[in-house]
Design a protein around this motif. Structure first.
Motif, PDB file in Angstrom:
ATOM      1  N   ILE B 217       0.727  -1.228   0.073  1.00  0.00           N
ATOM      2  CA  ILE B 217       0.018   0.005  -0.159  1.00  0.00           C
ATOM      3  C   ILE B 217       0.941   1.463   0.088  1.00  0.00           C
ATOM      4  O   ILE B 217       0.501   2.160  -0.527  1.00  0.00           O
ATOM      5  CB  ILE B 217      -1.070   0.317   1.194  1.00  0.00           C
ATOM      6  CG1 ILE B 217      -1.702  -1.133   0.909  1.00  0.00           C
ATOM      7  CG2 ILE B 217      -1.927   1.397   1.468  1.00  0.00           C
ATOM      8  CD1 ILE B 217      -2.549  -1.485   2.355  1.00  0.00           C
ATOM      9  N   LEU B 218       2.087   1.839   0.747  1.00  0.00           N
ATOM     10  CA  LEU B 218       2.705   1.891   1.306  1.00  0.00           C
ATOM     11  C   LEU B 218       3.889   2.562  -0.297  1.00  0.00           C
ATOM     12  O   LEU B 218       4.379   3.394   0.298  1.00  0.00           O
ATOM     13  CB  LEU B 218       3.303   2.739   2.630  1.00  0.00           C
ATOM     14  CG  LEU B 218       1.995   2.034   3.843  1.00  0.00           C
ATOM     15  CD1 LEU B 218       2.488   2.459   4.526  1.00  0.00           C
ATOM     16  CD2 LEU B 218       1.263   3.729   3.613  1.00  0.00           C
ATOM     17  N   THR B 219       4.407   1.352  -0.450  1.00  0.00           N
ATOM     18  CA  THR B 219       5.020   1.827  -1.416  1.00  0.00           C
ATOM     19  C   THR B 219       5.282   1.945  -3.080  1.00  0.00           C
ATOM     20  O   THR B 219       3.894   1.665  -3.719  1.00  0.00           O
ATOM     21  CB  THR B 219       6.310   1.322  -1.202  1.00  0.00           C
ATOM     22  OG1 THR B 219       5.573  -0.368  -1.702  1.00  0.00           O
ATOM     23  CG2 THR B 219       6.439   1.041  -0.265  1.00  0.00           C
ATOM     24  N   ARG B 220       5.480   2.885  -4.088  1.00  0.00           N
ATOM     25  CA  ARG B 220       5.007   2.968  -5.382  1.00  0.00           C
ATOM     26  C   ARG B 220       6.096   2.500  -6.285  1.00  0.00           C
ATOM     27  O   ARG B 220       5.757   0.926  -6.724  1.00  0.00           O
ATOM     28  CB  ARG B 220       5.104   3.950  -5.629  1.00  0.00           C
ATOM     29  CG  ARG B 220       3.771   5.453  -5.235  1.00  0.00           C
ATOM     30  CD  ARG B 220       2.691   4.359  -6.160  1.00  0.00           C
ATOM     31  NE  ARG B 220       1.124   4.845  -5.388  1.00  0.00           N
ATOM     32  CZ  ARG B 220       0.710   3.969  -3.928  1.00  0.00           C
ATOM     33  NH1 ARG B 220       1.145   3.495  -3.348  1.00  0.00           N
ATOM     34  NH2 ARG B 220      -0.005   4.611  -3.311  1.00  0.00           N
ATOM     35  N   SER B 221       7.402   3.065  -5.505  1.00  0.00           N
ATOM     36  CA  SER B 221       8.913   2.425  -7.026  1.00  0.00           C
ATOM     37  C   SER B 221      10.041   2.197  -6.175  1.00  0.00           C
ATOM     38  O   SER B 221      11.334   1.862  -6.344  1.00  0.00           O
ATOM     39  CB  SER B 221       8.740   3.472  -8.326  1.00  0.00           C
ATOM     40  OG  SER B 221       9.045   4.594  -7.918  1.00  0.00           O
ATOM     41  N   ASP B 222      10.307   3.699  -5.096  1.00  0.00           N
ATOM     42  CA  ASP B 222      11.734   3.969  -4.174  1.00  0.00           C
ATOM     43  C   ASP B 222      11.892   3.300  -4.005  1.00  0.00           C
ATOM     44  O   ASP B 222      12.578   2.567  -3.272  1.00  0.00           O
ATOM     45  CB  ASP B 222      11.692   5.480  -4.285  1.00  0.00           C
ATOM     46  CG  ASP B 222      11.369   6.825  -4.875  1.00  0.00           C
ATOM     47  OD1 ASP B 222      11.781   5.573  -7.222  1.00  0.00           O
ATOM     48  OD2 ASP B 222      11.297   7.728  -5.245  1.00  0.00           O
ATOM     49  N   SER B 223      11.009   3.052  -2.666  1.00  0.00           N
ATOM     50  CA  SER B 223      10.803   1.956  -1.349  1.00  0.00           C
ATOM     51  C   SER B 223      10.313   0.855  -1.454  1.00  0.00           C
ATOM     52  O   SER B 223       9.996   0.043  -0.263  1.00  0.00           O
ATOM     53  CB  SER B 223      10.509   2.585   0.298  1.00  0.00           C
ATOM     54  OG  SER B 223      10.786   4.059  -0.208  1.00  0.00           O
ATOM     55  N   VAL B 224      10.502   0.120  -2.757  1.00  0.00           N
ATOM     56  CA  VAL B 224       9.757  -0.867  -2.782  1.00  0.00           C
ATOM     57  C   VAL B 224      10.812  -1.604  -2.271  1.00  0.00           C
ATOM     58  O   VAL B 224      11.614  -1.915  -2.039  1.00  0.00           O
ATOM     59  CB  VAL B 224       9.591  -1.452  -4.203  1.00  0.00           C
ATOM     60  CG1 VAL B 224       9.158  -2.970  -4.683  1.00  0.00           C
ATOM     61  CG2 VAL B 224       8.391  -0.688  -4.711  1.00  0.00           C
ATOM     62  N   THR B 225       9.964  -2.922  -1.090  1.00  0.00           N
ATOM     63  CA  THR B 225      10.255  -4.072  -0.193  1.00  0.00           C
ATOM     64  C   THR B 225      10.615  -5.303  -1.472  1.00  0.00           C
ATOM     65  O   THR B 225       9.968  -5.571  -2.331  1.00  0.00           O
ATOM     66  CB  THR B 225      10.231  -4.697   0.476  1.00  0.00           C
ATOM     67  OG1 THR B 225       8.761  -4.476   0.134  1.00  0.00           O
ATOM     68  CG2 THR B 225       9.859  -2.824   1.520  1.00  0.00           C
ATOM     69  N   LEU B 226      11.771  -5.960  -0.746  1.00  0.00           N
ATOM     70  CA  LEU B 226      11.682  -7.537  -1.503  1.00  0.00           C
ATOM     71  C   LEU B 226      10.764  -8.097  -1.491  1.00  0.00           C
ATOM     72  O   LEU B 226      10.255  -8.240  -3.094  1.00  0.00           O
ATOM     73  CB  LEU B 226      12.383  -8.533   0.027  1.00  0.00           C
ATOM     74  CG  LEU B 226      13.977  -8.452  -1.576  1.00  0.00           C
ATOM     75  CD1 LEU B 226      14.685  -9.110  -0.302  1.00  0.00           C
ATOM     76  CD2 LEU B 226      14.733  -8.900  -2.686  1.00  0.00           C
ATOM     77  N   PRO B 227       9.620  -8.346  -0.300  1.00  0.00           N
ATOM     78  CA  PRO B 227       8.074  -8.906  -1.176  1.00  0.00           C
ATOM     79  C   PRO B 227       7.123  -8.588  -2.498  1.00  0.00           C
ATOM     80  O   PRO B 227       6.861  -9.248  -3.039  1.00  0.00           O
ATOM     81  CB  PRO B 227       7.795  -9.409   0.396  1.00  0.00           C
ATOM     82  CG  PRO B 227       8.936  -9.183   1.334  1.00  0.00           C
ATOM     83  CD  PRO B 227       9.740  -8.402   0.764  1.00  0.00           C
ATOM     84  N   VAL B 228       7.421  -7.468  -2.143  1.00  0.00           N
ATOM     85  CA  VAL B 228       7.143  -6.461  -3.282  1.00  0.00           C
ATOM     86  C   VAL B 228       7.284  -6.773  -4.843  1.00  0.00           C
ATOM     87  O   VAL B 228       6.387  -6.632  -5.826  1.00  0.00           O
ATOM     88  CB  VAL B 228       6.358  -5.065  -2.292  1.00  0.00           C
ATOM     89  CG1 VAL B 228       5.677  -4.086  -4.118  1.00  0.00           C
ATOM     90  CG2 VAL B 228       5.535  -5.033  -1.320  1.00  0.00           C
ATOM     91  N   GLY B 229       8.433  -6.485  -4.290  1.00  0.00           N
ATOM     92  CA  GLY B 229       9.712  -6.495  -5.792  1.00  0.00           C
ATOM     93  C   GLY B 229       9.306  -7.901  -6.903  1.00  0.00           C
ATOM     94  O   GLY B 229       9.349  -7.869  -7.719  1.00  0.00           O
ATOM     95  N   ILE B 230       9.473  -8.874  -5.914  1.00  0.00           N
ATOM     96  CA  ILE B 230       9.205  -9.886  -6.467  1.00  0.00           C
ATOM     97  C   ILE B 230       8.024 -10.442  -7.189  1.00  0.00           C
ATOM     98  O   ILE B 230       8.501 -11.024  -8.052  1.00  0.00           O
ATOM     99  CB  ILE B 230      10.084 -11.060  -5.604  1.00  0.00           C
ATOM    100  CG1 ILE B 230       9.265 -11.610  -4.572  1.00  0.00           C
ATOM    101  CG2 ILE B 230      11.744 -11.347  -4.982  1.00  0.00           C
ATOM    102  CD1 ILE B 230       9.482 -13.185  -4.204  1.00  0.00           C
ATOM    103  N   GLN B 231       7.701 -10.261  -6.415  1.00  0.00           N
ATOM    104  CA  GLN B 231       5.420 -10.092  -7.244  1.00  0.00           C
ATOM    105  C   GLN B 231       6.226  -9.922  -8.579  1.00  0.00           C
ATOM    106  O   GLN B 231       4.636  -9.655  -9.249  1.00  0.00           O
ATOM    107  CB  GLN B 231       4.430 -10.191  -6.450  1.00  0.00           C
ATOM    108  CG  GLN B 231       4.504  -8.601  -5.615  1.00  0.00           C
ATOM    109  CD  GLN B 231       2.719  -8.058  -5.837  1.00  0.00           C
ATOM    110  OE1 GLN B 231       2.017  -8.567  -6.009  1.00  0.00           O
ATOM    111  NE2 GLN B 231       3.047  -6.665  -5.907  1.00  0.00           N
TER     112      GLN B 231
END
Lengths: 307, 276
Positions: B217-231
């Protein structure tokens, strides 16, 4: 449970001297302050918002108060009622499967042989895996074309060959449940093994001498003695299952249709897709109340000895 | 079955088979992620155990377009910062709740426990609006703030257990020797409870590292974390499984190693809601 411990009082009496009071608050207040800001404030804020109209697309500020309208709306909203039903079925599936499988694993590994002790050490791993990875690996393995689990099931039960596990309403929810059961059942097994160890062996020996079968011993002795632990872990699993979200996103996206839209996923949709914050707050507060009931039972049981 | 010896042996055989099935059930999804991360885009769809292993997937996820590097950094930054704030605060509070007796102590403790069960989605709604106005969406700090909401309450609960388990006699001896409370805390209590502090820190790290809902919910591009990134590792025909598995290894391996260290406390940690 090791968490419930007697508190020690003799030092506490001494620490009650007024001279020690400033230190107490210096140590306690920062944590309380952070909890107030990160949990209490949003909790109260969304409670107030739940009585207001607030569409974030139109305005960054909440609109006027609408009384109970958001709550009334929920109970005539087919999407919400569906998500209640999905969550209820999901809780039922994942709790019962975790308990049954956990119990079976515990009974199987209860004797402290070398092999069993080795296998017990493996049981913590699935739980620690990130929920999104649970979702991805199960989604892959349940694919009828290349998934190992789907193919194994197809080999044993030929009518289920080529069955689309994530493409049918009930089996999609079951698949999500299984990806969670994979983490929880082994952990339940560990908890049950601990509890089984405290059952005096004379009890089962005596029953055996009296001619009871293994099945009778299980139903009449083991299971009743495990009942308190089963109650606690079931509550814990209910609370956790009400929060099912990650694997819904990863495995089904709520589909097929709306058959895997859990309550949690539904609130997410209203709040962060539709940006309808007033209504989302109301629905999330319904979730708070449902979870609060189980959390109350859980905390009361865990602290039962002390309070 | 007439022969009791044969019957017993069959029973043992069934038990061993069932135990092997348990090992398979527990380890197979992990093994799949590990194996798939080493396969090429053709082998990943076959169930063969023998294949030409490759590290191409790991190279691929750290270059364009997946670019997992910055996401690893954000995940590490957010998780370590959360732990660094939550654990000292929790230890201080847990010490007071364990060792001091004052009016409202039990109420404070039960209130802290209750916050443990507030669902993340309720916390997310006001913070989402707030962070949007404050321009904090897509920053690591937004994540640290909300991650404190679930790490701090559980850590206080867990650490209280560790403080309670410590015999007060040791601290009393320090008082008799002339230490004041702060000195006793620093030179006696904290060192003795250090294992518990480390265990709580590891739990807090795991829950922050694995977190998905807030990060989504709280990230878009710069602060995407690993779990959100790999999906987001998808091609035109859905997920690119071999690269996804490689990303999965980066999420999973540190956590599996850490969970080895807290093995003995695992059940206890889950009971207080350390991981969900």
């Amino acid at each position: 449970m090791a968490i419930v411990q007697k508190s020690s009082n003799s030092l506490a009496e001494e620490a009650n001297k007024p001279t020690r009071n400033p230190l107490r608050w210096v140590l306690l207040l920062p944590a309380l302050l952070v909890i107030a800001v990160t949990v209490i404030y949003p909790l109260l804020s969304s409670f107030v918002t739940s009585f207001r109209e607030w569409r974030l697309i139109y305005s960054p500020r909440p609109g006027g108060f609408v009384g109970l309208e958001n709550y009334v709306r929920a109970f005539s909203d087919a999407g919400f009622l569906n998500s209640l039903q999905v969550s209820a079925l999901y809780v039922l599936l994942s709790v019962s499967l975790s308990l049954m499988l956990g119990l079976a694993i515990a009974l199987l590994l209860s004797k402290p042989t070398r092999l069993n002790i080795f296998v017990r050490a493996l049981l913590i791993f699935p739980f620690a895996v990130a929920p999104i990875l649970k979702g991805f690996s199960w989604r892959f393995m349940l694919n009828p074309e290349y998934g190992v689990y789907a193919q194994m099931i197809g080999a044993v039960i030929p009518p289920l060959k080529d069955y689309l596990w994530l493409g049918n309403e009930f089996s999609a929810l079951l698949s999500i449940a299984m990806s969670e059961v994979w983490g929880w059942a082994p952990l339940f097994a560990l908890m049950f093994i601990g509890a089984l160890g405290s059952i005096p062996s004379e009890l089962t020996e005596a029953a055996r001498v009296d001619g009871a079968t293994g099945w009778q011993i299980f139903w009449k002795i083991t299971l009743p003695l495990l009942a308190p632990v089963i109650y606690i872990v079931a509550l814990l699993k209910i609370i956790s299952s009400l929060k099912m979200f990650d694997q819904v996103v990863i495995m089904t996206g709520g589909g097929p249709g709306d058959s895997t839209q859990t309550l949690y996923y539904y609130v997410y949709q209203i709040a962060f897709r539709n940006l309808d914050m007033g209504y989302a707050s109301a629905v999330s507060w319904i979730l708070v109340l449902v979870m609060g009931l189980f959390a109350f039972l859980y905390v009361r049981t865990l602290l039962g000895g002390r309070h | 079955m007439q022969n009791p010896a044969l019957r017993k042996r069959l029973g043992q055989g069934a038990e061993v088979l069932a135990t092997l099935a348990v090992i398979f059930f527990v380890l197979f999804p992990l093994a799949w992620i590990a194996l798939a991360s080493l396969k090429n885009e053709v082998d990943v769809y076959s169930t063969r155990l023998f294949f030409q292993p490759t590290l191409d997937n790991f190279r691929a996820i750290f270059s364009h377009p997946v670019n997992l590097g910055p996401k690893v950094w954000v995940s590490a930054l957010v998780s370590f910062t959360t732990v660094a704030i939550a654990i000292p605060l929790a230890a201080a509070a847990a010490y007071v709740i364990s060792r001091h007796r004052f009016r409202g102590r039990d109420l404070v403790f039960v209130a802290i426990l209750a916050t443990q069960f507030v669902p993340a989605v309720v916390v997310a709604i006001p913070f989402f609006a707030l962070f949007r106005s404050a321009g904090l969406i897509d920053t690591p700090w937004a994540l640290v703030i909300v991650y404190l909401s679930f790490t701090l309450p559980y850590a206080i609960w867990m650490l209280r257990g560790f403080f309670d388990a410590l015999p007060v006699e040791i601290e009393e001896a320090a008082y008799i020797d002339g230490c004041n409370e702060l000195q006793t805390l620093r030179y006696v209590t904290v060192p003795l409870v250090m294992p518990g502090i480390l265990v709580s820190a590891v739990f807090a790290f795991i829950s922050a590292w694995n977190e998905f809902f807030f990060a989504l919910i709280l990230t878009r591009s710069d602060s995407v974390t690993l779990p959100v990134g790999i999906q987001t590792i998808t091609g035109v025909r859905g997920p690119m499984w071999e690269q996804l598995a490689a990303g999965g290894m980066i999420v999973m391996v540190p956590i599996l190693v850490m969970s080895l260290f807290i093995r003995r406390y695992f059940v206890q940690g889950i009971t207080v809601g350390a991981l969900k």
